[in-house]
Scaffold this motif. Structure first.
Motif, PDB file in Angstrom:
ATOM      1  N   MET A 131     -44.316 -38.606  40.263  1.00  0.00           N
ATOM      2  CA  MET A 131     -43.915 -38.945  41.633  1.00  0.00           C
ATOM      3  C   MET A 131     -45.032 -38.610  42.631  1.00  0.00           C
ATOM      4  SD  MET A 131     -40.560 -39.661  41.043  1.00  0.00           S
ATOM      5  CE  MET A 131     -39.505 -39.262  42.405  1.00  0.00           C
ATOM      6  N   CYS A 132     -45.448 -37.373  42.567  1.00  0.00           N
ATOM      7  CA  CYS A 132     -46.404 -36.958  43.596  1.00  0.00           C
ATOM      8  C   CYS A 132     -47.794 -36.686  43.030  1.00  0.00           C
ATOM      9  CB  CYS A 132     -45.891 -35.717  44.327  1.00  0.00           C
ATOM     10  SG  CYS A 132     -45.848 -34.236  43.297  1.00  0.00           S
ATOM     11  N   GLY A 133     -47.934 -36.687  41.781  1.00  0.00           N
ATOM     12  CA  GLY A 133     -49.243 -36.474  41.189  1.00  0.00           C
ATOM     13  C   GLY A 133     -49.651 -35.034  41.090  1.00  0.00           C
ATOM     14  N   SER A 134     -48.756 -34.138  41.432  1.00  0.00           N
ATOM     15  CA  SER A 134     -49.111 -32.733  41.378  1.00  0.00           C
ATOM     16  C   SER A 134     -49.102 -32.234  39.936  1.00  0.00           C
ATOM     17  CB  SER A 134     -48.103 -31.936  42.220  1.00  0.00           C
ATOM     18  OG  SER A 134     -48.232 -30.578  41.941  1.00  0.00           O
ATOM     19  N   ASP A 135     -49.969 -31.281  39.675  1.00  0.00           N
ATOM     20  CA  ASP A 135     -49.990 -30.717  38.323  1.00  0.00           C
ATOM     21  C   ASP A 135     -49.208 -29.410  38.250  1.00  0.00           C
ATOM     22  OD1 ASP A 135     -51.641 -29.264  39.868  1.00  0.00           O
ATOM     23  OD2 ASP A 135     -53.402 -29.388  38.560  1.00  0.00           O
ATOM     24  N   ARG A 136     -48.467 -29.123  39.285  1.00  0.00           N
ATOM     25  CA  ARG A 136     -47.706 -27.866  39.275  1.00  0.00           C
ATOM     26  C   ARG A 136     -46.309 -28.152  38.692  1.00  0.00           C
ATOM     27  NH1 ARG A 136     -47.893 -26.011  45.222  1.00  0.00           N
ATOM     28  NH2 ARG A 136     -46.969 -24.083  44.423  1.00  0.00           N
ATOM     29  N   LEU A 137     -46.292 -28.204  37.421  1.00  0.00           N
ATOM     30  CA  LEU A 137     -45.040 -28.527  36.730  1.00  0.00           C
ATOM     31  C   LEU A 137     -44.551 -27.297  35.964  1.00  0.00           C
ATOM     32  CD1 LEU A 137     -45.782 -32.082  35.253  1.00  0.00           C
ATOM     33  CD2 LEU A 137     -44.696 -31.487  37.421  1.00  0.00           C
ATOM     34  N   GLU A 138     -43.230 -27.168  35.934  1.00  0.00           N
ATOM     35  CA  GLU A 138     -42.615 -26.097  35.145  1.00  0.00           C
ATOM     36  C   GLU A 138     -41.658 -26.741  34.140  1.00  0.00           C
ATOM     37  OE1 GLU A 138     -40.706 -23.668  38.014  1.00  0.00           O
ATOM     38  OE2 GLU A 138     -42.582 -22.745  38.714  1.00  0.00           O
ATOM     39  N   THR A 139     -41.485 -26.088  33.058  1.00  0.00           N
ATOM     40  CA  THR A 139     -40.550 -26.605  32.066  1.00  0.00           C
ATOM     41  C   THR A 139     -39.133 -26.568  32.658  1.00  0.00           C
ATOM     42  OG1 THR A 139     -41.947 -25.507  30.474  1.00  0.00           O
ATOM     43  CG2 THR A 139     -39.892 -26.431  29.648  1.00  0.00           C
ATOM     44  N   ALA A 140     -38.480 -27.704  32.622  1.00  0.00           N
ATOM     45  CA  ALA A 140     -37.136 -27.770  33.184  1.00  0.00           C
ATOM     46  C   ALA A 140     -36.174 -26.974  32.307  1.00  0.00           C
ATOM     47  CB  ALA A 140     -36.691 -29.218  33.292  1.00  0.00           C
ATOM     48  N   PRO A 141     -35.285 -26.183  32.884  1.00  0.00           N
ATOM     49  CA  PRO A 141     -34.386 -25.350  32.069  1.00  0.00           C
ATOM     50  C   PRO A 141     -33.363 -26.178  31.292  1.00  0.00           C
ATOM     51  CG  PRO A 141     -33.915 -25.133  34.422  1.00  0.00           C
ATOM     52  CD  PRO A 141     -35.122 -26.007  34.312  1.00  0.00           C
ATOM     53  N   GLN A 142     -32.923 -27.337  31.872  1.00  0.00           N
ATOM     54  CA  GLN A 142     -31.865 -28.093  31.221  1.00  0.00           C
ATOM     55  C   GLN A 142     -32.392 -28.902  30.048  1.00  0.00           C
ATOM     56  OE1 GLN A 142     -32.759 -28.527  34.434  1.00  0.00           O
ATOM     57  NE2 GLN A 142     -31.057 -27.873  35.770  1.00  0.00           N
ATOM     58  N   LYS A 143     -33.477 -29.637  30.321  1.00  0.00           N
ATOM     59  CA  LYS A 143     -33.973 -30.538  29.284  1.00  0.00           C
ATOM     60  C   LYS A 143     -35.234 -29.953  28.670  1.00  0.00           C
ATOM     61  CE  LYS A 143     -32.152 -34.797  31.255  1.00  0.00           C
ATOM     62  NZ  LYS A 143     -32.476 -36.143  31.725  1.00  0.00           N
ATOM     63  N   THR A 144     -35.373 -30.181  27.437  1.00  0.00           N
ATOM     64  CA  THR A 144     -36.512 -29.588  26.738  1.00  0.00           C
ATOM     65  C   THR A 144     -37.812 -30.318  27.014  1.00  0.00           C
ATOM     66  OG1 THR A 144     -35.811 -30.894  24.854  1.00  0.00           O
ATOM     67  CG2 THR A 144     -35.280 -28.534  24.813  1.00  0.00           C
ATOM     68  N   LYS A 145     -37.761 -31.633  27.117  1.00  0.00           N
ATOM     69  CA  LYS A 145     -39.006 -32.381  27.277  1.00  0.00           C
ATOM     70  C   LYS A 145     -39.299 -32.736  28.727  1.00  0.00           C
ATOM     71  CE  LYS A 145     -40.191 -34.277  22.870  1.00  0.00           C
ATOM     72  NZ  LYS A 145     -40.757 -35.451  22.184  1.00  0.00           N
ATOM     73  N   ALA A 146     -38.459 -32.286  29.650  1.00  0.00           N
ATOM     74  CA  ALA A 146     -38.664 -32.629  31.056  1.00  0.00           C
ATOM     75  C   ALA A 146     -39.290 -31.450  31.801  1.00  0.00           C
ATOM     76  CB  ALA A 146     -37.349 -33.007  31.705  1.00  0.00           C
ATOM     77  N   CYS A 171     -41.035 -30.407  38.985  1.00  0.00           N
ATOM     78  CA  CYS A 171     -42.235 -30.397  39.826  1.00  0.00           C
ATOM     79  C   CYS A 171     -42.028 -29.421  40.972  1.00  0.00           C
ATOM     80  CB  CYS A 171     -42.521 -31.808  40.364  1.00  0.00           C
ATOM     81  SG  CYS A 171     -43.937 -31.832  41.472  1.00  0.00           S
ATOM     82  N   VAL A 172     -42.904 -28.460  41.051  1.00  0.00           N
ATOM     83  CA  VAL A 172     -42.794 -27.461  42.119  1.00  0.00           C
ATOM     84  C   VAL A 172     -43.177 -28.091  43.464  1.00  0.00           C
ATOM     85  CG1 VAL A 172     -43.646 -25.208  42.913  1.00  0.00           C
ATOM     86  CG2 VAL A 172     -43.309 -25.641  40.476  1.00  0.00           C
ATOM     87  N   ALA A 173     -44.109 -29.019  43.401  1.00  0.00           N
ATOM     88  CA  ALA A 173     -44.615 -29.591  44.644  1.00  0.00           C
ATOM     89  C   ALA A 173     -43.572 -30.456  45.346  1.00  0.00           C
ATOM     90  CB  ALA A 173     -45.875 -30.399  44.363  1.00  0.00           C
ATOM     91  N   CYS A 174     -42.928 -31.351  44.581  1.00  0.00           N
ATOM     92  CA  CYS A 174     -41.970 -32.240  45.251  1.00  0.00           C
ATOM     93  C   CYS A 174     -40.521 -31.905  44.875  1.00  0.00           C
ATOM     94  CB  CYS A 174     -42.284 -33.711  44.939  1.00  0.00           C
ATOM     95  SG  CYS A 174     -42.170 -34.102  43.181  1.00  0.00           S
ATOM     96  N   ASP A 175     -40.353 -30.829  44.148  1.00  0.00           N
ATOM     97  CA  ASP A 175     -39.019 -30.326  43.815  1.00  0.00           C
ATOM     98  C   ASP A 175     -38.134 -31.425  43.205  1.00  0.00           C
ATOM     99  OD1 ASP A 175     -37.131 -28.383  43.567  1.00  0.00           O
ATOM    100  OD2 ASP A 175     -36.287 -28.684  45.576  1.00  0.00           O
ATOM    101  N   SER A 176     -38.643 -31.988  42.138  1.00  0.00           N
ATOM    102  CA  SER A 176     -37.859 -33.051  41.486  1.00  0.00           C
ATOM    103  C   SER A 176     -37.962 -32.881  39.967  1.00  0.00           C
ATOM    104  CB  SER A 176     -38.366 -34.438  41.908  1.00  0.00           C
ATOM    105  OG  SER A 176     -39.722 -34.559  41.567  1.00  0.00           O
ATOM    106  N   LEU A 177     -37.068 -33.486  39.311  1.00  0.00           N
ATOM    107  CA  LEU A 177     -37.078 -33.434  37.856  1.00  0.00           C
ATOM    108  C   LEU A 177     -37.992 -34.537  37.333  1.00  0.00           C
ATOM    109  CD1 LEU A 177     -35.560 -31.822  35.588  1.00  0.00           C
ATOM    110  CD2 LEU A 177     -34.130 -33.889  35.353  1.00  0.00           C
ATOM    111  N   VAL A 178     -38.921 -34.140  36.517  1.00  0.00           N
ATOM    112  CA  VAL A 178     -39.889 -35.112  35.998  1.00  0.00           C
ATOM    113  C   VAL A 178     -39.559 -35.355  34.532  1.00  0.00           C
ATOM    114  CG1 VAL A 178     -42.338 -35.640  35.717  1.00  0.00           C
ATOM    115  CG2 VAL A 178     -41.603 -34.175  37.586  1.00  0.00           C
ATOM    116  N   ASP A 179     -38.972 -36.521  34.285  1.00  0.00           N
ATOM    117  CA  ASP A 179     -38.593 -36.865  32.914  1.00  0.00           C
ATOM    118  C   ASP A 179     -39.776 -37.340  32.096  1.00  0.00           C
ATOM    119  OD1 ASP A 179     -35.968 -36.211  32.776  1.00  0.00           O
ATOM    120  OD2 ASP A 179     -35.278 -38.081  33.718  1.00  0.00           O
ATOM    121  N   ARG A 180     -40.531 -38.227  32.737  1.00  0.00           N
ATOM    122  CA  ARG A 180     -41.649 -38.816  32.017  1.00  0.00           C
ATOM    123  C   ARG A 180     -42.938 -38.512  32.773  1.00  0.00           C
ATOM    124  NH1 ARG A 180     -39.673 -42.947  28.677  1.00  0.00           N
ATOM    125  NH2 ARG A 180     -41.571 -44.150  28.809  1.00  0.00           N
TER     126      ARG A 180
END
Lengths: 957, 146
Positions: A849-864, A867-876
Motif C-alpha cells: 500500500m504505502c511502500g514502507s518496509d516497516r512491517l511486523e508479522t501479523a498476529p492473526q495470520k501467519t503469512k501476513a 504495516c506500522v507506517a500505514c497501520d494496515s494488514l498486508v496480505d500480499r
C-alpha cells in the motif's frame, strides 16, 4: 628688579594658598590677637612644610647665583628662628607657596599626628624656643625634604587630563577637580609648575598675602638682622647648603613633571582602523615632528630677509591681540611681498597653503593695495608660548597655513599657524611686556554652532519629527541624478569612499549579471533529500527559509568590475524580477561599502565570468579622460586582475530612467554542449540550455545526519544527440556545487522522474567538468518557448527549447561503457554475468500500500504482515530485491564491472531462470552466463589502479 | 573688526569649520586632511577624540514625537552623555573643567562628536516617546535602555 615688583608679579600667577589654620591666623593677626598664639599655629604650618626637607640630600655645589643666596638667607633664618613677631607676619606666605592644595589634607593629617621621623621634633617645639645650629640644621633638612616631597603636589594637579578618553579617568579627575574646587587652587597644567620653580626664591622668602601690601618688606629686613645675630655664621652656612638643595631638587623634579601632561596623552586607546581618528592621529604626529624640526631649523637659520621672498610666507604686522580659550587671536595687517600674485577667492572657504601648492598660497587673502588687508590670525597655546605676539610685532607665517572665510564676514582667518616666526619686535617692547593680553569673555553657551542645521531640522510647532537620517544627509546631492554628482569610475568612488563610511555620491555602472548566492548551506537541499528518499522529512522543508543574497556584477565605463552584495531575497523567484530590471542597464550605485578586494588567483571562478565579459564591446574610458574615445583599434588590454566586493541594500542599485540597454553590456552567449565540449580552453565560462536526463545528489556525513552536497546533473542537448555528426560524447555531467543556488523549482524538477529542461547561465567548465558556481544561475526552462523570455536578460533563451522538444520524443542516446568513462556519467552497458555479489543479494517484503518496509508479522495470520507506517494488514507484500552482478563487458577488456540492477531487471532475470514459479528464490548457477543489456547505467565509481574497476548502477531513463 | 567680532571670533571660526565639514562631506563623503588638521587646530585635542567617537558611531540623535531632540553620546567607558541642541552643555567632567571652569576649550569631545556626526550624517537615529524624552532631558534616563 625690586623685590616688590617681583612679588607682585608672582602673586598673580600663584594664588596665595593658605593652610586652613593660616586663614584664621591672618584674620586673627589683623584683629590684633596675641602674637604667641599665631606663632604657634604658624610654626605648625611651617613644621608641616619643614618636614619635607629632612631627607633631602644636601648638594655641595654652591655655584648658584649670589642673588639666590641672599633670598635664601632671608628666608631661612626666619624659619629657624621660629618665634618673634616678624616671623609671624611672613610665615603664612611661605607655607602658602610650598604646599599645594591637593596636599592640604595630608599636611593637616601630618600636623595632627606626630611628624614622620624624627617624630620628636614637632614644629611647636622647634619654634617655641631658639635652638642651636645643629638643631636648626636638622630641622631644615627636614624642611627641605618636605619641600621636595611637596613639590610633587602640583604633579597631581598636572595629571589632570581633561581630554582623557576614558570616562572612568574623567570621573577620577572630577574628584581631583572637586578637591581643588576653590578658584585659587587652579593651576595651569603646562605653565604653573615651571613658574613655581623659577619663582621659588623670592616667593619662599617674601610671598605676602595681598592684604599685607608694601609693609611686607620691612619685617623681612628686620627678620634678617635678627637672624644674623641669633643664628650665627655656622647655622647660616648650613641653611645655605640646605637651601641650595632646596633650590636644586625641584629643578630636577620640574623636568620630570613637566612631561606629565604630555605623557598622559599617550595612554591612548587604539583608534578604529581606517577611521577618521586614526587618520588625524597620523597627521597630527606628522605635523608635530614637522613643527619640531622646523623650530630647530628656524633657530639655526638666521637669514630672515630671504624668507620674505619665499612664496607662501605671510608677512603680518600685529595690530592687536586677544585671547580666547587658550588661543590668541591677532588682528594683523598683511604685508604682501611685491612678487605675490593675487587670485580670486576659491569656492571653498578653507584653503591650505603648503609647499606643494605654493602658487595658491595667497589667493584667499584679500588683495593688497593702498589699504593693506587685515587678517585675523589664530595662534594656539604652543605657538603663543614661542611667539608671544604683541602689537607692533612683525610675524612671518610659513606654509602650510590655512585660511578660512567666515560667511558674512570680510576678514580672512588664518589657521594652522604652527610655523610662525617673530622677525621684529616693537621697540617699546620692554614697557609692553607686562601689559597682559586682553582676555575675551567666554562665548555664550547658548550660542550653538551650525545654526542653520539646527533650525532646519527643528520644526517649531509641528508635531512631526523630522529625522535627519544618515541616508538623507548622505544623499543630499546624491539623490539628484545629475551627471555631475556622480562618479563614473568605481575605483575613484571606492577611493573617495575612503574610510569615511557609506558611499553617498553615486557611481555609474552597468549591471552585467544579477545572481544570488546561498547564505545558508542547509535549505533547499534538505527538502530535496526528503523528497528523493520518499520518506516523511525528518527536517521540515526549509526551502521557504532558505536565504539567498542578491548579487550584481557591475562594470564601470573604465572596465573595472565589482560584485555588489545586496539584500536577502525573500523568495528566489524574485531573482528573475531583478534580472529583468537591472541586467544590462546603466545603474547608479549608492550607499555602498567596500567589503573586500579580491584577486584573480583567489577567485578564479569569478574571474572566469569576468573574462567572458572581456574584452568589452565598446571602447573604454581611459584614466584622466572624461570623454569616450571612439577608437576601437586601440587594444583594450588584459581583463582586470582584481575587483572589489561591495555591499549595499536594495536601494543601492538604481537604474537610470529612460536609458536603453547599455552598449557595455555583454549578454550571456548560449552555446551548444558540443561547442562547449570542443572548446580548448581549460577553464572558461559557458551558458547553455540542456535536457537533464538524470540527477544524483551526493551526501556528506554531517554532524547529525547526512548533509546534501553537490548535485550531479547528466545533461544532453540535440548537438550531442545528432547521429550524423562525428562521434562525440552523448551526455555531459554538470556539477552544481553547494555555492550555487538550487531553487525550489529546480530541486522539484530534478527530484521527479523524467527529463526536464534547464538553462545554465555562466557555468564554468573546469578541467573538462562543467561546474555551476556562485555566479551561475540554473533555471527551469519552460518547454514552450515564449517570445517574452527573449527580451528578458535573466534567462538564457534561444531556439534551443524547440529543438529540445523535438529531441525529447526520441530516446536519449548514451555512450557505451568504455575505459575512458568517467564517474558521475551515464553509459549503456552490455555484457554477460560472470559472478553474483552474494553478500549484497537479498530480498525483503514491503507494504504493497504505502511502500514502507516497516512491517511486523501479523498476529492473526501467519503469512501476513502488519504495516506500522500505514497501520494496515498486508496480505500480499511486495518483495523488493537487491542484486549486484559482475559482468564481462566486451567494450571494456580486462576490467571488473559491477552493476547494481534495477528491480525489473532482477525480476526478469529470475523469472527467466525459473519459469512458472512466482517467487522461487534463485540459484546462482541459473543466473551466471546470462546476457544483460543494453542497460542504461550511471557510473558510480571508477578505479583505475591496480586494474580498472567500474561500479555501475542501472537507471531508468 | 569690532570688539564684538573679536569676542565671538573663535566660536564663529568653529561654526564655519563645522559648516565646511558638512559641505565637504556632502560633496565628497569624506573629510580631507586639511580639514582634519583645521579641526585639530581649532578644537584642540578633543577633535581627535570626537573623531574616534564618530568612527565608533557613538552618537545617537534621539527625537521624540513632539519634535524635541537631543544627542546621546556613548563615552569610551560606556557612559551615556546627553548633549542638547539648544545650548552647549555636557555632563562630562571634561566639560565642567576645561570649558566651564578653565575656559580652555570651546567644547568637550562629546558635543563636538555630536556636531560632527550631525554634519556628516553619521549619527544613529532613535525615536522615543515624549515621556522618555523628558526623562532624557532631565538627565534621568538613557534612550538606549528602552
Amino acid at each position: 628688579m625690586s623685590f616688590q615688583r617681583k612679588r607682585k608679579k608672582y602673586s598673580k600667577d600663584i594664588k596665595c594658598i593658605l593652610f586652613p589654620d593660616d586663614d584664621v591666623k591672618v584674620g586673627a593677626r589683623k584683629m590684633g590677637i596675641e602674637p604667641s598664639i599665631i606663632t604657634n599655629s604658624a610654626s605648625n604650618s611651617w613644621e608641616r612644610c619643614g618636614d619635607s626637607f629632612l631627607n633631602t640630600p644636601l648638594i655641595k655645589n654652591l655655584s648658584s647665583s649670589g642673588k639666590k643666596w641672599q633670598h635664601v638667607r632671608q628666608q631661612s633664618p626666619a624659619q629657624a628662628q621660629g618665634g618673634g613677631p616678624h616671623y609671624e607676619e611672613e610665615e603664612p606666605v611661605h607655607i602658602a607657596w610650598s604646599s599645594s592644595d591637593s596636599e592640604l589634607s595630608d599636611g593637616e593629617a601630618q600636623a595632627k599626628q606626630p611628624a614622620p621621623p624624627p617624630p620628636s621634633h614637632t614644629g611647636a617645639q622647634q619654634h617655641s624656643r631658639p635652638r642651636g645650629p645643629a638643631a636648626s640644621k636638622q630641622s631644615y633638612s627636614r624642611a627641605l625634604r618636605r619641600l621636595c616631597t611637596e613639590t610633587h603636589c602640583p604633579d597631581d594637579l598636572l595629571k589632570i587630563d581633561p581630554d582623557s578618553d576614558s570616562e572612568v579617568a574623567d570621573d577620577v579627575e572630577e574628584e581631583n577637580i572637586s578637591e581643588c574646587g576653590s578658584e585659587r587652587y587652579i593651576v595651569e597644567p603646562n605653565q604653573s609648575f615651571p613658574k613655581l620653580t623659577t619663582a621659588e626664591d623670592p616667593d619662599i622668602s617674601d610671598y605676602p598675602s595681598d592684604e599685607e601690601g608694601d609693609s611686607a618688606d620691612t619685617p623681612t629686613q628686620s627678620c634678617l638682622e635678627a637672624v644674623a645675630v641669633k643664628g650665627g655664621t655656622r647655622s647660616v652656612s648650613d641653611w645655605v647648603r640646605s637651601a641650595q638643595a632646596a633650590l636644586q631638587t625641584p629643578q630636577k623634579q620640574t623636568t620630570k613633571n613637566a612631561k606629565t601632561p604630555e605623557d598622559s596623552h599617550k595612554k591612548k586607546i587604539t583608534f578604529q582602523r581606517g577611521g577618521l581618528a586614526e587618520r588625524l592621529n597620523r597627521l597630527q604626529s606628522r605635523q608635530r615632528s614637522a613643527i619640531s624640526f622646523w623650530r630647530h631649523q628656524s633657530i639655526s637659520c638666521t637669514n630672515r630677509s630671504s624668507a620674505v621672498h619665499k612664496p607662501g610666507v605671510l608677512v603680518l604686522e600685529v595690530l592687536s591681540v586677544q585671547e580666547e580659550s587658550c588661543m590668541q587671536m591677532a588682528l594683523c595687517e598683511h604685508h604682501p611681498p611685491a612678487t605675490d600674485q593675487h587670485r580670486p577667492p576659491s569656492n571653498t572657504s578653507i584653503t591650505t597653503a603648503d609647499q606643494d601648492n605654493l602658487s595658491a598660497t595667497d589667493h584667499t587673502l584679500p588683495p593688497s593695495g593702498p589699504v593693506r588687508a587685515r587678517v585675523l590670525v589664530l595662534f594656539n597655546k604652543e605657538t603663543v608660548g614661542q611667539l608671544a605676539p604683541a602689537p607692533g610685532d612683525v610675524i612671518y607665517v610659513y606654509p602650510p597655513w590655512q585660511s578660512l572665510m567666515i560667511d558674512g564676514q570680510h576678514n580672512t582667518i588664518i589657521l594652522n599657524t604652527h610655523f610662525s616666526q617673530k622677525v621684529y619686535s616693537d621697540t617699546k617692547q620692554a614697557s609692553r611686556v607686562l601689559v597682559p593680553v586682553v582676555k575675551c569673555s567666554p562665548y555664550s553657551l547658548a550660542r550653538t554652532f551650525h545654526q542653520v542645521e539646527f533650525n532646519k531640522t527643528l520644526p517649531v510647532g509641528h508635531g512631526i519629527v523630522q529625522k535627519v537620517s544618515a541616508q538623507s544627509l548622505c544623499c543630499i546631492g546624491g539623490s539628484v541624478t545629475r551627471r555631475s554628482s556622480r562618479w563614473d569610475s568605481l575605483l575613484e568612488a571606492i577611493e573617495g569612499l575612503g574610510q569615511a563610511g557609506p558611499l553617498g555620491r553615486g557611481v555609474e555602472v552597468v549591471v552585467q549579471r544579477v545572481y544570488c548566492t546561498p547564505v545558508r548551506e542547509q535549505s533547499a537541499r534538505a527538502s530535496l533529500k526528503s523528497r528523493v528518499l520518499g520518506r516523511s522529512p525528518t527536517v521540515p522543508p526549509s526551502v521557504q527559509n532558505s536565504k539567498n543574497r542578491l548579487c550584481a556584477l557591475v562594470q564601470d565605463s573604465y572596465g573595472m568590475f565589482s560584485v555588489v552584495q545586496l539584500h536577502l531575497l525573500p523568495s528566489e523567484d524574485q531573482l528573475h524580477l531583478y534580472s529583468s530590471k537591472w541586467q544590462g542597464r546603466t545603474c547608479i550605485l549608492r550607499a555602498i561599502k567596500v567589503v573586500q578586494r579580491v584577486t584573480r588567483e583567489r577567485y578564479s571562478r569569478l574571474f572566469s565570468l569576468i573574462d567572458s565579459l572581456w574584452p568589452p564591446p565598446m571602447s573604454l574610458k581611459i584614466d584622466g579622460g572624461t570623454q569616450n574615445v571612439h577608437n576601437d583599434s586601440r587594444p583594450k588590454g588584459p581583463a582586470p586582475s582584481f575587483c572589489y566586493f561591495l555591499s549595499g541594500q536594495e536601494s543601492s542599485v538604481e537604474p537610470v530612467e529612460g536609458e536603453p540597454v547599455s552598449t557595455l553590456y555583454l549578454r550571456p552567449t548560449v552555446q551548444t554542449l558540443r561547442d562547449i565540449l570542443e572548446c580548448e580552453l581549460s577553464c572558461h565560462c559557458c551558458s547553455f540550455v540542456a535536457t537533464v536526463i538524470h540527477s544524483r545528489i551526493q551526501y556528506h556525513s554531517g554532524d547529525v545526519a547526512q548533509v546534501p552536497g553537490e548535485v550531479w546533473l547528466i545533461v544532453t542537448d540535440p548537438s550531442l544527440q545528432q547521429p550524423e555528426v562525428p562521434p562525440c560524447r552523448r551526455t555531459l555531467a554538470v556539477c552544481m556545487t553547494t555555492s550555487c543556488v538550487l531553487t525550489s523549482s529546480v530541486a522539484k524538477a530534478i527530484s521527479t522522474p523524467g527529463v526536464c529542461y534547464m538553462s545554465f547561465r555562466d557555468a564554468v567548465k573546469e578541467h573538462g567538468v562543467i561546474l555551476c558556481v556562485e555566479q551561475s544561475v540554473v533555471q527551469l526552462q519552460p518547454l514552450v518557448c515564449c517570445p517574452q523570455t527573449e527580451s528578458q536578460g535573466g534567462a538564457v533563451s534561444g531556439s534551443f527549447p524547440q529543438t529540445l522538444q523535438q529531441a525529447s520524443s526520441q530516446p536519449v542516446r548514451l555512450d557505451p561503457l568504455s575505459p575512458e568513462t568517467s564517474p558521475n556519467s551515464l553509459c549503456t552497458v552490455t555484457g554477460r554475468i560472470v559472478s553474483v555479489d552474494e553478500d549484497t543479494a537479498y530480498s525483503w517484503p514491503i507494504c504493497n500500500m504505502c511502500g514502507s518496509d516497516r512491517l511486523e508479522t501479523a498476529p492473526q495470520k501467519t503469512k501476513a504482515f502488519h504495516c506500522v507506517a500505514c497501520d494496515s494488514l498486508v496480505d500480499r507484500p511486495t518483495v523488493k530485491m537487491h542484486l549486484e552482478v559482475f559482468i564481462n563487458c566486451s567494450t571494456v577488456k580486462e576490467s571488473t564491472v559491477k552493476i547494481k540492477l534495477q528491480q525489473s531487471t532482477i525480476k526478469s532475470l529470475l523469472n527467466a531462470a525459473s519459469p512458472g514459479q512466482e517467487f522461487p528464490g534463485y540459484e546462482v548457477e541459473n543466473v551466471l552466463g546470462r546476457e544483460l543489456g543494453p542497460l542504461s547505467s550511471y557510473v558510480r565509481m571508477v578505479t583505475r589502479k591496480p586494474t580498472l574497476w567500474i561500479s555501475l548502477e542501472e537507471i531508468c531513463l | 573688526m569690532t570688539d564684538y567680532e573679536m569676542t565671538s571670533c573663535l566660536s564663529a571660526v568653529a561654526d564655519q569649520l563645522l559648516k565646511e565639514v558638512q559641505k565637504t562631506y556632502q560633496e565628497k563623503t569624506q573629510i580631507p586632511d586639511d580639514l582634519l588638521i583645521a579641526l585639530r587646530f581649532v578644537f584642540g585635542s578633543c577633535a581627535l577624540q570626537a573623531l574616534d567617537l564618530i568612527d565608533k558611531r557613538s552618537v545617537t540623535c534621539v527625537s521624540s514625537f513632539s519634535g524635541r531632540r537631543a544627542y546621546q553620546v556613548m563615552g569610551g567607558s560606556g557612559l551615556l552623555y546627553t548633549c542638547y541642541t539648544s545650548c552647549h552643555y555636557c555632563p562630562c567632567p571634561a566639560f565642567t573643567y576645561t570649558v566651564l571652569r578653565r575656559n580652555d576649550s570651546l567644547l568637550c569631545k562629546h558635543i563636538l562628536a555630536a556636531y560632527l556626526s550631525q554634519a556628516m550624517g553619521l549619527s544613529q537615529q532613535e525615536t522615543v516617546s515624549d515621556q522618555q524624552m523628558s526623562s532624557i532631558l532631565s538627565g534621568r534616563a538613557a534612550a538606549t535602555d528602552t
